[in-house]
Write an enzyme that holds these catalytic residues in place. Sequence first.
Site, mmCIF file in Angstrom:
data_model
loop_
_atom_site.group_PDB
_atom_site.id
_atom_site.type_symbol
_atom_site.label_atom_id
_atom_site.label_comp_id
_atom_site.label_asym_id
_atom_site.label_seq_id
_atom_site.Cartn_x
_atom_site.Cartn_y
_atom_site.Cartn_z
ATOM 1 N N ASP A 108 12.188 58.869 23.307
ATOM 2 C CA ASP A 108 11.199 59.342 24.278
ATOM 3 C C ASP A 108 9.783 59.247 23.717
ATOM 4 O O ASP A 108 8.843 58.903 24.433
ATOM 5 C CB ASP A 108 11.482 60.796 24.678
ATOM 6 C CG ASP A 108 12.739 60.894 25.532
ATOM 7 O OD1 ASP A 108 13.182 59.840 26.052
ATOM 8 O OD2 ASP A 108 13.278 62.006 25.668
ATOM 9 N N GLU A 127 41.147 40.260 30.363
ATOM 10 C CA GLU A 127 40.023 41.205 30.409
ATOM 11 C C GLU A 127 40.417 42.369 31.303
ATOM 12 O O GLU A 127 41.379 42.277 32.061
ATOM 13 C CB GLU A 127 38.786 40.537 31.042
ATOM 14 C CG GLU A 127 38.234 39.379 30.265
ATOM 15 C CD GLU A 127 37.112 38.657 31.041
ATOM 16 O OE1 GLU A 127 36.602 39.222 32.031
ATOM 17 O OE2 GLU A 127 36.788 37.542 30.652
ATOM 18 N N LYS A 168 39.981 44.642 34.556
ATOM 19 C CA LYS A 168 39.420 44.479 35.893
ATOM 20 C C LYS A 168 38.604 45.728 36.200
ATOM 21 O O LYS A 168 39.143 46.805 36.456
ATOM 22 C CB LYS A 168 40.513 44.280 36.934
ATOM 23 C CG LYS A 168 39.951 43.986 38.317
ATOM 24 C CD LYS A 168 41.007 43.391 39.194
ATOM 25 C CE LYS A 168 40.595 43.159 40.632
ATOM 26 N NZ LYS A 168 39.345 43.635 41.117
ATOM 27 N N ARG A 199 27.149 40.764 46.140
ATOM 28 C CA ARG A 199 28.068 39.703 46.531
ATOM 29 C C ARG A 199 27.902 39.353 48.011
ATOM 30 O O ARG A 199 27.999 38.200 48.399
ATOM 31 C CB ARG A 199 29.503 40.145 46.237
ATOM 32 C CG ARG A 199 30.520 39.124 46.639
ATOM 33 C CD ARG A 199 31.895 39.493 46.122
ATOM 34 N NE ARG A 199 32.832 38.442 46.385
ATOM 35 C CZ ARG A 199 33.477 38.296 47.540
ATOM 36 N NH1 ARG A 199 33.268 39.153 48.505
ATOM 37 N NH2 ARG A 199 34.315 37.297 47.722
ATOM 38 N N LYS A 234 47.112 43.921 39.406
ATOM 39 C CA LYS A 234 46.640 45.234 39.862
ATOM 40 C C LYS A 234 47.583 46.340 39.393
ATOM 41 O O LYS A 234 48.799 46.215 39.523
ATOM 42 C CB LYS A 234 46.568 45.264 41.402
ATOM 43 C CG LYS A 234 45.547 44.296 41.985
ATOM 44 C CD LYS A 234 44.131 44.752 41.791
ATOM 45 C CE LYS A 234 43.586 45.529 42.954
ATOM 46 N NZ LYS A 234 43.221 44.820 44.136
HETATM 47 S S1 IVH Z 1 36.027 37.177 37.310
HETATM 48 C C1 IVH Z 1 35.660 33.535 40.356
HETATM 49 N N1 IVH Z 1 36.394 39.252 35.757
HETATM 50 O O1 IVH Z 1 37.185 41.662 40.838
HETATM 51 C C2 IVH Z 1 35.981 35.007 40.337
HETATM 52 N N2 IVH Z 1 36.125 39.626 38.081
HETATM 53 O O2 IVH Z 1 39.057 41.079 42.963
HETATM 54 C C3 IVH Z 1 35.204 35.698 39.288
HETATM 55 N N3 IVH Z 1 36.152 41.977 38.725
HETATM 56 O O3 IVH Z 1 34.897 39.933 42.884
HETATM 57 C C4 IVH Z 1 35.667 37.048 39.019
HETATM 58 N N4 IVH Z 1 36.458 42.792 36.698
HETATM 59 O O4 IVH Z 1 34.006 41.834 41.390
HETATM 60 C C5 IVH Z 1 36.205 38.817 37.022
HETATM 61 N N5 IVH Z 1 36.689 40.987 34.246
HETATM 62 C C6 IVH Z 1 36.492 40.566 35.493
HETATM 63 C C7 IVH Z 1 36.405 41.448 36.586
HETATM 64 C C8 IVH Z 1 36.223 40.937 37.876
HETATM 65 C C9 IVH Z 1 36.288 43.090 37.978
HETATM 66 C C10 IVH Z 1 35.998 41.992 40.192
HETATM 67 C C11 IVH Z 1 34.961 41.044 40.732
HETATM 68 C C12 IVH Z 1 35.694 40.196 41.747
HETATM 69 C C13 IVH Z 1 36.853 41.063 42.070
HETATM 70 C C14 IVH Z 1 38.009 40.254 42.627
#
Ligand code: IVH
Length: 682
Positions: free
Chosen positions: A37, A113, A115, A141, A323
Amino acid sequence: MTDSVARKIEKLRDEIRHHERLYYVLDAPEISDAEYDALMNELKRLEAAHPELVTPDSPTQRVGGKPAEGFRKAAHARPMLSLDNAYNTEELSEWDRRVHELAGNLPVDYIAELKLDGLSVALRYEPAAGGGAHLALGLTRGDGQIGEDVTSNIRTIRSVPLSISTDRLQKARLPRGFEVRGECVMPQAAFLHTNEEREREGLPPFVNPRNSAAGTVRTLDPGIVATRGLVFFAYFLLVEGEYFAAGQTATLDALTTLGFRVNPHRARVHTVDDMLKFIEQAEENRASLGYEIDGVVLKVDAHATQQRLGYTGRAPRWAIAYKFTAQSAITRLEDILITVGRSGKLTPTALLTPVFVGGVTVSRATLHNADFIERMGLLIGDWVKVERGGDVIPKVVEVVDDDKDHPRGNRKFAFPANCPECGNAVVREEGEADWRCVNADCPAKLRETLLHFGSRGVMNIEGLGDASVQQLLDRGLVKSVADLYALTKEQLVDLERFAEKSAQTLLDEIERSKKAGLARVLMGLGIRFVGERTAELLAQEFGSIDAVMAASAEELERVEEVGPRISEAILEFFSRPANRTLVQRLKDAGVDMTAEKKQRTTQLAGLIFVLTGTLPSLTRDKAKQKIEAAGGKVSGSVSKKTNYVVAGEEAGSKLDKARELNIPVLDEAGLWALLHSLPQPG
Ligand code: IVH
């Protein structure tokens, strides 16, 4: 002299950026908050003394951007795709088999990775005047083709670098223009904090961190966004509209080098067994991450293999989302609580024996409405299964009925026929799921209305919280929000908890709220479906409350986002004499109910369009309407005078004619880009 100040300022900025990165990106601060700060305050002081030296990428400039006036739309460089899902081992194996089949002799390594459960955004970086690159555009998006320009909000997110040095660009081997994509998430702590604040302010809570993140990124006030603790995790990189050449590992490494926050939980995997191990590990870690995830994403690493596999219409074949299934627990329904909201809606909430589900203790769950309770045949004392999906708000999903360990309850719940607050009969309109208290004088409604009216984001009257509202009601000092403006100091000091000073502060706050402007007043009135964004757009379109009140359904529906449901609610609201009186009383009290009207857009003035074929989402009428609203004309046949032909599927001879005459042809995305990306006049 200024030279040395400039150097000092630049040095301070670098130092602050360094510490921001340690704190927000690497999670490894080296100095205390107070020291940070102090650096920031010193920079603010110097910049205040030398405003000519303030640059948009200074760390001081993250907050305080002007509230956006609605959001401009812009086309994505490449569509933002979605992912296909797998829900079990078989589906995962099937995907793996297809990948190998299609890859032929190309290498197949996967990156696993997490999600992340937030909203995806695209960040465009462009060459900066002083070297390096700077954040030029942040897009949601949207529909995947066209997103909303939320740049000023994105700028407030600390893990998003506002600028990237030449040095870093070189290390990552990137040119000065590129696009980063990733996920904006709201950590659970920030989510709980946001909802506590909303509750205090009488605003409805967000249902889960994802909605909260999405709502926040689309808030019209960057000042609010800055306080919400959003985090951006990067996972994708586009250079000149193409995917970053080397593959996913290289992409994540480059993003790290550039200074982005990249999620540390990832692994290189080869077989379905490896994938399942990673998934199991992720489910174990899930509760302690601090942010929500809803699965695991598996991506083919090598770019060449990705290209060979290609895309289906909506998703890459080289990636899949596994999922998680929702987490659940069994507990007992102790009672059902009914609360009355601002609109008079009666909401049932399950009061549960506290139980641990997915990392948190749950003691309440939503029951939606009377039908839901009826359909489940819920009895008080029942054992129920509660689930927490990606959502933080737990849901009761079923009654457990195995009389050995879980005997049925014994008391049927009678949904009240009378309002639990005022005792008046409640009504349920045909086709509606909710019971409502329609008593205009119901104290619960009045209490919620006052809390809503005074809350931050609405009229912002500090000090008008639960306790003071209750006192004002108990003494009968306010019967409508308009009465707030007639309160006197004598009345307030007479209340418990109010001293001379706090009474004056509240009166000053009420006085100040008179200048909040039309959009805030429209929100404050509590018209159904009219939230922040709609109120803002209505204010810009009409400029005064009188114009809004005089508008027809058709005129109201000219406003983006206003459809028949909202226009009907507005007309209904203002058709009630009591509401018209309320507006008049607010006006008499000196509450400003005007706004600056936005110029009608005329960016297509003088341009002639011809439509042909079927567009993916716009009907021909809608497309025509949009073009005309922006000042353009639509003609039935192509001639030399035609400026653009907008062509969809199965376009016929008009398209041939356009090509013959060398007239530019647009697809739907091109039309959107034209409608929304051009600078707006005024
Ligand atoms: S790659 C070409 N990596 O999941 C698609 N997406 O269900 C590129 N998401 O719209 C997506 N974690 O908002 C990717 N490690 C990750 C992600 C991820 C969350 C979301 C993303 C996508 C949605 C699809």
